[in-house]
Design an enzyme around this catalytic site. Structure first.
Site, PDB file in Angstrom:
ATOM      1  N   GLY A   1      18.477  28.729  33.230  1.00 13.04           N
ATOM      2  CA  GLY A   1      17.399  29.490  32.592  1.00 13.04           C
ATOM      3  C   GLY A   1      16.344  29.838  33.620  1.00 13.04           C
ATOM      4  O   GLY A   1      16.287  29.217  34.684  1.00 13.04           O
TER       5      GLY A   1
ATOM      6  N   CYS B   1      22.026  23.934  36.469  1.00 15.08           N
ATOM      7  CA  CYS B   1      20.818  24.547  37.033  1.00 15.08           C
ATOM      8  C   CYS B   1      19.568  24.107  36.261  1.00 15.08           C
ATOM      9  O   CYS B   1      19.185  22.958  36.333  1.00 15.08           O
ATOM     10  CB  CYS B   1      20.985  26.070  37.082  1.00 15.08           C
ATOM     11  N   TYR B   2      18.940  24.988  35.475  1.00 16.00           N
ATOM     12  CA  TYR B   2      17.768  24.576  34.696  1.00 16.00           C
ATOM     13  C   TYR B   2      18.138  23.368  33.826  1.00 16.00           C
ATOM     14  O   TYR B   2      17.344  22.431  33.683  1.00 16.00           O
ATOM     15  CB  TYR B   2      17.293  25.732  33.817  1.00 16.00           C
TER      16      TYR B   2
ATOM     17  N   HIS C   1      26.139  26.747  39.827  1.00 16.50           N
ATOM     18  CA  HIS C   1      26.754  27.347  38.630  1.00 16.50           C
ATOM     19  C   HIS C   1      28.285  27.290  38.693  1.00 16.50           C
ATOM     20  O   HIS C   1      28.898  28.136  39.332  1.00 16.50           O
ATOM     21  CB  HIS C   1      26.309  28.802  38.499  1.00 16.50           C
TER      22      HIS C   1
ATOM     23  N   GLU D   1      30.240  28.107  36.406  1.00 15.11           N
ATOM     24  CA  GLU D   1      30.803  29.139  35.527  1.00 15.11           C
ATOM     25  C   GLU D   1      30.996  30.475  36.214  1.00 15.11           C
ATOM     26  O   GLU D   1      31.699  31.334  35.716  1.00 15.11           O
ATOM     27  CB  GLU D   1      29.913  29.302  34.284  1.00 15.11           C
TER      28      GLU D   1
ATOM     29  N   SER E   1      35.236  53.776  17.183  1.00 16.15           N
ATOM     30  CA  SER E   1      34.828  54.577  18.340  1.00 16.15           C
ATOM     31  C   SER E   1      36.029  54.921  19.203  1.00 16.15           C
ATOM     32  O   SER E   1      35.944  55.743  20.095  1.00 16.15           O
ATOM     33  CB  SER E   1      33.826  53.783  19.181  1.00 16.15           C
TER      34      SER E   1
ATOM     35  N   ASP F   1      37.216  47.203  20.857  1.00 21.24           N
ATOM     36  CA  ASP F   1      36.744  46.309  19.792  1.00 21.24           C
ATOM     37  C   ASP F   1      36.914  46.916  18.408  1.00 21.24           C
ATOM     38  O   ASP F   1      37.443  46.280  17.495  1.00 21.24           O
ATOM     39  CB  ASP F   1      35.262  45.953  19.997  1.00 21.24           C
TER      40      ASP F   1
ATOM     41  N   SER G   1      38.795  49.362  17.502  1.00 16.87           N
ATOM     42  CA  SER G   1      40.205  49.627  17.186  1.00 16.87           C
ATOM     43  C   SER G   1      40.906  48.358  16.720  1.00 16.87           C
ATOM     44  O   SER G   1      41.685  48.371  15.769  1.00 16.87           O
ATOM     45  CB  SER G   1      40.947  50.168  18.412  1.00 16.87           C
TER      46      SER G   1
ATOM     47  N   LYS H   1      35.927  39.456  24.908  1.00 14.84           N
ATOM     48  CA  LYS H   1      36.724  40.670  25.116  1.00 14.84           C
ATOM     49  C   LYS H   1      38.194  40.374  25.429  1.00 14.84           C
ATOM     50  O   LYS H   1      39.088  41.003  24.863  1.00 14.84           O
ATOM     51  CB  LYS H   1      36.102  41.444  26.281  1.00 14.84           C
TER      52      LYS H   1
END
Ligand code: XMP
Length: 510
Positions: free
Chosen positions: A55, A82-83, A169, A171, A223, A227, A229, A366
């Protein structure tokens, strides 16, 4: 859902979603909650582990995000990043200080004291740091487990309390063995099982949609992107022709895209499909608008208005199916992270439309949505489409949006896509497009002076768009793209390449 879960407590870090994604990739379900959530509720949910995110704040500042200290004594394994690591140190009696310089980027760490977190990893490797504050003194009972040349306490832990902390980090892509560190924490320390499986998710959602919608009708804003679809296909599997899909063409799509969407879905016998051409309306409202946030807001609102008007014409519709995915919720719903841009997509329709919302993908990232789409039989050309923003080409035209400039952008973008495909790079580059930066430059064509638009090429590699590296398109391919653009597209006399990563730039220019 009966699967085990890991809760990520979000302190406003830009990478909180990445943590959740990494955990899902390990076949463990994860959820993000803001730091001010009710701790008793979190403990009652019996997560297998809790992770504190990074953060932007400093733990020693007044009113900085903190957490109910009950969490430290409830026995649930904790990993602070981290934070989150500094918060642990500060809360349990250690000390956090401001450094004179910001440690940012790749740094080599040296492992000490054999932590389970680093089991089977080399004694030294590169990690991604992004901090100014550092832990200067550990709380009692804690042990340093790694250090860097600038940061003597780059990780620490208390095995008895089951509390672990990393200043770096794990990640982000740039940390070597980042996934291994998270896997060690979850499998070896928190004893998590691999029980998050996509196919059971589809069955569950089909059942849920059927039971919710029963004999009523539902609409879906399609659209043509991945997503919406996948959401439409999932809903069609559950309720068939009770589903009506509406496609709003805002006139800001790429060359050939509108036609592709219409041909993919208008022949679909499972559902009803209504295309709406609203391009004139959008272009009118965007006339003379140059401020990026204003463009985004106008497009978002117009999209909702157009969709609402169409929906009102239909009878007996009670439900709205949305292709909202997990990052949409976390990105726009979080009160903790700094707002960079107002993202708009078809998942952003307001619930005051008067329909009840059904969001079958809202727990998925996603890549998980793509797997669901594949299992539902959607073509890979659609599923592997590069991301395309809701506001479309409008945010790739710096300055005024006109028909002429849209036509230039469509053609240049088409040439870029064509050459990338011919070079066999389509699957390699995560996102690529052209931009009109709104600059005119002098050129010479034949014997004549030209004063025309400059086009920029943007190509990035990324995992999920949160961070990105600019992609090094080979010179020979760039040469072909550049020469085709200036030769084939009227109104362009110069091509440049964007060589900036994210951060500090964003992927889109506006
Ligand atoms: P930025 O520009 O924020 O983009 O680095 C990150 C990714 O998000 C896409 N993007 C959007 N997608 N609605 C969307 O659905 C939006 O308003 C929007 N703005 C940016 C962008 O194309 C990139 O993939």
């Amino acid at each position: 859902m009966e699967v085990e879960k890991v809760i990520i407590i979000d302190f406003g870090g830009q990478y909180s979603q990445l943590i959740a994604r990494k955990i899902r990739e390990l076949s463990i379900f994860s959820e993000i909650v803001p730091y001010f959530s009710n701790i008793n509720k979190i403990i009652d949910e019996k997560p297998k582990a809790v992770i504190f995110s990074g953060g932007p704040a400093s733990v020693y500042e007044k009113n900085s995000p903190s957490i109910d200290e009950k969490i430290f004594s409830c026995g649930i394994p904790i990993l602070g990043i981290c934070y989150g690591a500094q918060l642990i140190a500060n809360a349990l009696g250690g000390r956090v200080k401001k450094s004179d310089f910001r440690e940012y980027g790749k740094v080599s760490i040296n492992i000490k004291n054999r932590s389970t977190l680093f089991e089977n990893l080399p004694p030294s490797f590169n990690v991604w740091m992004s901090h100014t504050d550092f832990v200067d003194k550990l709380p009692e009972g804690f042990l340093v487990t790694s250090s860097t040349s600038n940061c003597p306490i780059s990780s620490f832990e208390n095995r008895k309390l089951n509390i672990y902390a990393l200043q770096f980090h794990p990640e982000v892509f740039h940390t070597d063995f980042g996934s291994d560190i998270i896997a060690n924490f979850l499998y070896k320390i928190a004893d998590c099982k691999k029980d998050w499986i996509i196919s059971s998710y589809i069955d569950e959602q089909v059942k849920f949609i059927k039971e919710t919608i029963k004999n009523d009708r539902a609409i879906c804003a399609l659209s043509g992107g991945v997503d919406s679809s996948v959401a439409a296909r999932l809903a069609a599997k559950a309720i068939g022709k009770q589903l009506i899909c509406i496609f709003v063409d805002h006139g800001l799509l790429r060359k050939g895209e509108k036609e592709e969407v219409i041909s993919t879905f208008s022949n679909n016998k499972d559902m009803l499909f209504i295309p709406v051409d609203a391009s004139k309306l959008f272009l009118n409202k965007l006339k003379n608008i140059t401020e990026p946030e204003e463009k985004r807001k106008i497009i978002g609102k117009l999209f909702i208005d157009t969709f609402t008007n169409e929906a009102k014409k239909l009878k007996g519709v009670k439900y709205l199916i949305q292709g909202t995915i997990y990052p949409d919720i976390v990105e726009s719903g979080t009160l903790t992270s700094a707002k960079i841009k107002s993202h708009h997509n078809v998942g952003g329709l307001p619930d005051k439309l008067g329909f009840s919302l059904v969001e079958p993908l809202k727990l998925l990232f996603k890549d998980e949505v793509r797997i669901v789409g594949k299992e539902l039989g959607l073509p890979s050309s659609l599923l592997n489409r590069q991301p395309f923003p809701g506001p479309g080409l409008a945010i790739r035209i710096v300055g005024h949006i006109t028909e002429d400039r849209l036509a230039i952008l469509r053609e240049t973008d088409f040439i870029l896509r064509d050459e990338i495909s011919k070079a066999g790079l389509s699957d390699e580059i995560w996102q690529y497009f052209t931009v009109l930066p709104g600059i005119k430059t002098v050129g010479v064509m034949g014997d004549t002076r030209t004063y025309s638009e400059l086009v920029a090429i943007r190509a990035v590699e990324s995992v999920d768009g949160m961070t990105a590296n600019w992609y090094k398109i080979p010179y020979n391919v760039l040469e072909k793209i550049s020469s085709r653009i200036v030769n084939e597209v009227n109104g362009v006399n110069r091509v440049v390449l964007d060589v900036t990563s994210k951060p500090p730039a964003t992927i889109e220019w506006e």
